[in-house]
Scaffold this motif. Structure first.
Motif, short mmCIF file in Angstrom:
data_model
loop_
_atom_site.label_atom_id
_atom_site.label_comp_id
_atom_site.label_asym_id
_atom_site.label_seq_id
_atom_site.Cartn_x
_atom_site.Cartn_y
_atom_site.Cartn_z
N LYS A 178 2.25 11.03 10.31
CA LYS A 178 2.57 10.47 11.62
C LYS A 178 3.75 9.50 11.50
O LYS A 178 4.64 9.49 12.36
CB LYS A 178 1.36 9.77 12.23
N GLN A 235 6.22 1.70 8.75
CA GLN A 235 4.90 2.32 8.90
C GLN A 235 3.83 1.23 8.94
O GLN A 235 3.73 0.40 8.05
CB GLN A 235 4.65 3.26 7.72
N HIS A 236 3.02 1.26 9.98
CA HIS A 236 1.87 0.37 10.10
C HIS A 236 0.79 0.85 9.14
O HIS A 236 0.67 2.05 8.90
CB HIS A 236 1.37 0.39 11.55
N TYR A 237 0.00 -0.06 8.61
CA TYR A 237 -0.99 0.33 7.61
C TYR A 237 -2.04 1.29 8.14
O TYR A 237 -2.67 2.02 7.38
CB TYR A 237 -1.64 -0.90 6.96
N ARG A 238 -2.23 1.36 9.44
CA ARG A 238 -3.20 2.30 10.02
C ARG A 238 -2.60 3.65 10.38
O ARG A 238 -3.30 4.54 10.83
CB ARG A 238 -3.83 1.70 11.27
N THR A 239 -1.30 3.80 10.19
CA THR A 239 -0.61 5.04 10.54
C THR A 239 -0.56 5.95 9.31
O THR A 239 -0.16 5.52 8.23
CB THR A 239 0.82 4.72 11.01
N SER A 240 -0.93 7.21 9.50
CA SER A 240 -0.89 8.17 8.39
C SER A 240 0.56 8.43 7.99
O SER A 240 1.48 8.21 8.77
CB SER A 240 -1.55 9.49 8.80
N SER A 241 0.74 8.91 6.78
CA SER A 241 2.11 9.15 6.30
C SER A 241 2.81 10.23 7.11
O SER A 241 4.00 10.12 7.39
CB SER A 241 2.10 9.49 4.81
N TYR A 295 0.87 -1.18 0.00
CA TYR A 295 0.00 0.00 0.00
C TYR A 295 0.90 1.22 0.00
O TYR A 295 2.07 1.14 0.35
CB TYR A 295 -0.97 0.01 1.20
N ARG A 318 4.17 4.03 1.99
CA ARG A 318 4.69 3.17 3.06
C ARG A 318 6.14 3.53 3.29
O ARG A 318 6.93 3.58 2.37
CB ARG A 318 4.58 1.70 2.70
#
Length: 135
Positions: free
Chosen positions: A121, A113-119, A96, A99
């Motif tokens: 953040k 980066q976790h998939y739920r973390t905004s770019s 995704y 990333r």
């Protein structure tokens, strides 16, 4: 974390060159679209503020499209990569966009980066991790 991750192949590099003694943010951007290119400015500023950091932008677009995008930032230390076949993305499980991965000087993974973390953040968290490492 701690795994040794490969860098893109030299044949994928459109502009820039890897600095072996720097920490690296590898950012999978997706296609070189106007929307994606707006975020490049933020990463450029972060790299200027952290001289021990190099930012590698990995695009899914073909080399000519990435070359066109890189023209806007002539003279910058960013590395532009074309991964149009998504071979490099698949090696790092970047499925995704965007990333972000933070690598230490030896290429070991410090942050992903976790998939739920905004770019934004993720960028803040990576820079925070970098600051802890550099101390």
């Amino acid at each position: 974390q701690g795994d040794l991750l490969p860098l893109p192949e030299p044949s994928q590099v459109v502009k820039g060159s890897f600095r072996p003694n720097n920490y690296k943010i590898v950012l999978f951007v997706g296609p070189a679209s106007p929307c994606a290119l707006k975020s490049v400015e933020l990463y450029r500023i972060v790299q200027q503020a952290h001289k021990q950091l190099q930012i590698i932008l990995v695009f899914t677009s073909p080399k000519p499209v990435v070359q066109q995008a890189a023209v806007q930032y002539a003279g910058e230390q960013l590395v532009y990569v074309s991964d149009s076949d998504k071979h490099y993305a698949s090696r790092l499980n970047a499925f995704y966009y965007p990333r972000l991965y933070l690598l230490d000087r030896q290429g070991r993974l410090l942050y992903v980066q976790h998939y739920r973390t905004s770019s934004r953040k993720a960028l803040v968290e990576a820079v925070d991790q970098l600051s802890k490492e550099v101390r």
